[in-house]
Design an enzyme around this catalytic site. Structure first.
Site, PDB file in Angstrom:
ATOM      1  N   ASP A 177       6.921  50.405  18.646  1.00 56.37           N
ATOM      2  CA  ASP A 177       7.052  51.329  17.536  1.00 56.37           C
ATOM      3  C   ASP A 177       7.830  52.544  18.030  1.00 56.37           C
ATOM      4  O   ASP A 177       7.909  52.777  19.241  1.00 56.37           O
ATOM      5  CB  ASP A 177       5.672  51.769  17.019  1.00 56.37           C
ATOM      6  CG  ASP A 177       5.702  52.287  15.587  1.00 56.37           C
ATOM      7  OD1 ASP A 177       5.209  51.583  14.681  1.00 56.37           O
ATOM      8  OD2 ASP A 177       6.222  53.401  15.365  1.00 56.37           O
ATOM      9  N   VAL A 235      13.706  50.000  16.636  1.00 59.82           N
ATOM     10  CA  VAL A 235      14.095  48.586  16.526  1.00 59.82           C
ATOM     11  C   VAL A 235      15.565  48.405  16.166  1.00 59.82           C
ATOM     12  O   VAL A 235      16.059  47.272  16.198  1.00 59.82           O
ATOM     13  CB  VAL A 235      13.214  47.819  15.514  1.00 59.82           C
ATOM     14  CG1 VAL A 235      11.784  47.712  16.003  1.00 59.82           C
ATOM     15  CG2 VAL A 235      13.281  48.451  14.125  1.00 59.82           C
ATOM     16  N   SER A 289       8.167  40.737   1.579  1.00 56.41           N
ATOM     17  CA  SER A 289       7.546  41.504   0.507  1.00 56.41           C
ATOM     18  C   SER A 289       7.730  40.806  -0.833  1.00 56.41           C
ATOM     19  O   SER A 289       8.602  39.949  -1.000  1.00 56.41           O
ATOM     20  CB  SER A 289       8.202  42.896   0.458  1.00 56.41           C
ATOM     21  OG  SER A 289       7.835  43.611  -0.692  1.00 56.41           O
ATOM     22  N   TYR A 321      15.030  49.322  -0.258  1.00 54.24           N
ATOM     23  CA  TYR A 321      13.908  48.506   0.207  1.00 54.24           C
ATOM     24  C   TYR A 321      14.036  47.072  -0.304  1.00 54.24           C
ATOM     25  O   TYR A 321      13.881  46.112   0.458  1.00 54.24           O
ATOM     26  CB  TYR A 321      12.591  49.121  -0.259  1.00 54.24           C
ATOM     27  CG  TYR A 321      11.374  48.418   0.281  1.00 54.24           C
ATOM     28  CD1 TYR A 321      10.941  48.636   1.590  1.00 54.24           C
ATOM     29  CD2 TYR A 321      10.652  47.521  -0.501  1.00 54.24           C
ATOM     30  CE1 TYR A 321       9.828  47.983   2.094  1.00 54.24           C
ATOM     31  CE2 TYR A 321       9.546  46.867  -0.011  1.00 54.24           C
ATOM     32  CZ  TYR A 321       9.130  47.103   1.297  1.00 54.24           C
ATOM     33  OH  TYR A 321       8.029  46.433   1.788  1.00 54.24           O
ATOM     34  N   LYS A 374      14.583  43.697   2.012  1.00 51.85           N
ATOM     35  CA  LYS A 374      13.587  42.628   2.050  1.00 51.85           C
ATOM     36  C   LYS A 374      14.161  41.303   1.535  1.00 51.85           C
ATOM     37  O   LYS A 374      13.776  40.229   2.002  1.00 51.85           O
ATOM     38  CB  LYS A 374      12.345  43.029   1.255  1.00 51.85           C
ATOM     39  CG  LYS A 374      11.529  44.126   1.930  1.00 51.85           C
ATOM     40  CD  LYS A 374      11.067  43.717   3.322  1.00 51.85           C
ATOM     41  CE  LYS A 374      10.196  44.763   3.973  1.00 51.85           C
ATOM     42  NZ  LYS A 374       9.690  44.368   5.315  1.00 51.85           N
ATOM     43  N   ASP A 423      -0.767  53.580   4.183  1.00 50.19           N
ATOM     44  CA  ASP A 423      -0.372  54.959   3.879  1.00 50.19           C
ATOM     45  C   ASP A 423       0.963  55.002   3.135  1.00 50.19           C
ATOM     46  O   ASP A 423       1.212  55.919   2.357  1.00 50.19           O
ATOM     47  CB  ASP A 423      -0.322  55.807   5.154  1.00 50.19           C
ATOM     48  CG  ASP A 423       0.752  55.358   6.116  1.00 50.19           C
ATOM     49  OD1 ASP A 423       1.909  55.768   5.961  1.00 50.19           O
ATOM     50  OD2 ASP A 423       0.431  54.591   7.044  1.00 50.19           O
TER      51      ASP A 423
END
Length: 292
Positions: A39, A63, A140, A153, A157, A189
């Site tokens: 991470d 990453v 997702s 996003y 995905k 979160d």
């Protein structure tokens, strides 16, 4: 669980500082796996690693940095042995109208979610070829049906879904299994932060049941753990998403109809503005990128 297939195996999880990544790492560690956690949020990652039972190595990196991933792979081989499982979980998100989105932020979402997943696979593929291992890509509901106000996003995905199918076809004859996990709304979160923004919250809550429901992290973790142990080709969380996969051609017209109905009202109530990167992971990404 002494009879788990991951016992005494090295497992790599990206995006492991918190949320689903941290919970999955804990579940696999309790089954006897040696965990390598990756991470970019070093302090949170170290805390997660310290709380795991058994052997765990924490490597702080981005990453999207191919060289850092190659160095991490070498370090993990030396300290834990060649990985048998890699879970590409790292991801970030933002919301808001595409026309108002900061291009740098939009590109960052694509880079972390799509490019970062591909670079993760590249760094550890030599290990998976040697161990006839398993690569699990976290995708997702957005891979199946794109939504308004989440352009980067959804694009990322959808991209990782296509990449996963391609990688599976390339590596199957070498004994490598490649799986994909389609996740709906999971209580992390990131989702809680998204719900603080009225437009994103209402778009979710006005989805037809059961698509509007937020599912416990523990439920997702249990399903993902079984997917790793079984080397599953696909896992849908919740299970009804498999039906959405089968009916995906019908989803864009439904989304368009709902958007035409709800977005004018939301725009009339308050301006629709970019949210910036969402959740603690998004905050950590901004902090790393800006130094603030």
């Amino acid at each position: 669980m002494t009879d788990s297939p991951v016992k005494d195996r090295t497992v790599v999880v990206t995006g492991a500082a918190r949320g689903i990544g941290a919970a999955l790492a804990d579940a696999l560690a309790r089954r006897g796996a040696r965990l390598a956690l990756l991470d970019h949020d070093g302090p949170a990652l170290e805390a997660t690693a310290a709380a795991l039972p058994g052997t765990a190595v924490a490597v702080t990196l981005d990453v999207t940095d191919a060289d850092a991933l190659e160095e991490a792979a070498e370090e993990i081989r030396g300290r834990l042995g060649r990985p048998s499982v890699v879970v590409a979980n790292a991801g970030i998100a933002e919301g808001g109208p595409f026309a108002l989105t900061d291009p740098v932020t939009w590109r960052r979402v694509i880079d972390v979610n799509l490019v970062g997943s591909a670079l993760t696979a590249r760094a550890f593929l030599p290990d998976l070829l040697r161990t006839a291992g398993y690569h699990l890509q976290i995708a997702s509901l957005a891979s199946i049906g794109a939504a308004p106000l989440m352009g980067a996003y959804c694009a990322s995905k959808a991209g990782v879904e296509a990449f996963t199918h391609s990688l599976r076809a390339e590596t199957a004859h070498h004994g490598v299994a490649v799986g994909i996990a389609y996740l709906g709304w999971i209580d992390t979160d990131l989702i809680r932060d998204a719900d603080r923004h009225a437009a994103l919250r209402e778009l979710r809550t006005h989805m037809p049941p059961p698509a509007d429901r937020v599912h416990p992290t523990a439920t997702a973790t249990a399903r993902l753990t079984r997917a790793v142990e079984r080397r599953s080709t696909a896992v849908y969380i919740p299970r009804w998403l498999r039906l959405a996969q089968m009916a995906r051609a019908a989803i864009p017209p439904l989304v368009l109809r709902a958007s035409r109905h709800h977005l004018p009202r939301l725009e009339a109530e308050e301006p629709l503005l970019p949210t910036g990167l969402l959740g603690a992971g998004g905050h950590a990404d901004r902090t790393t990128a800006t130094g603030r």
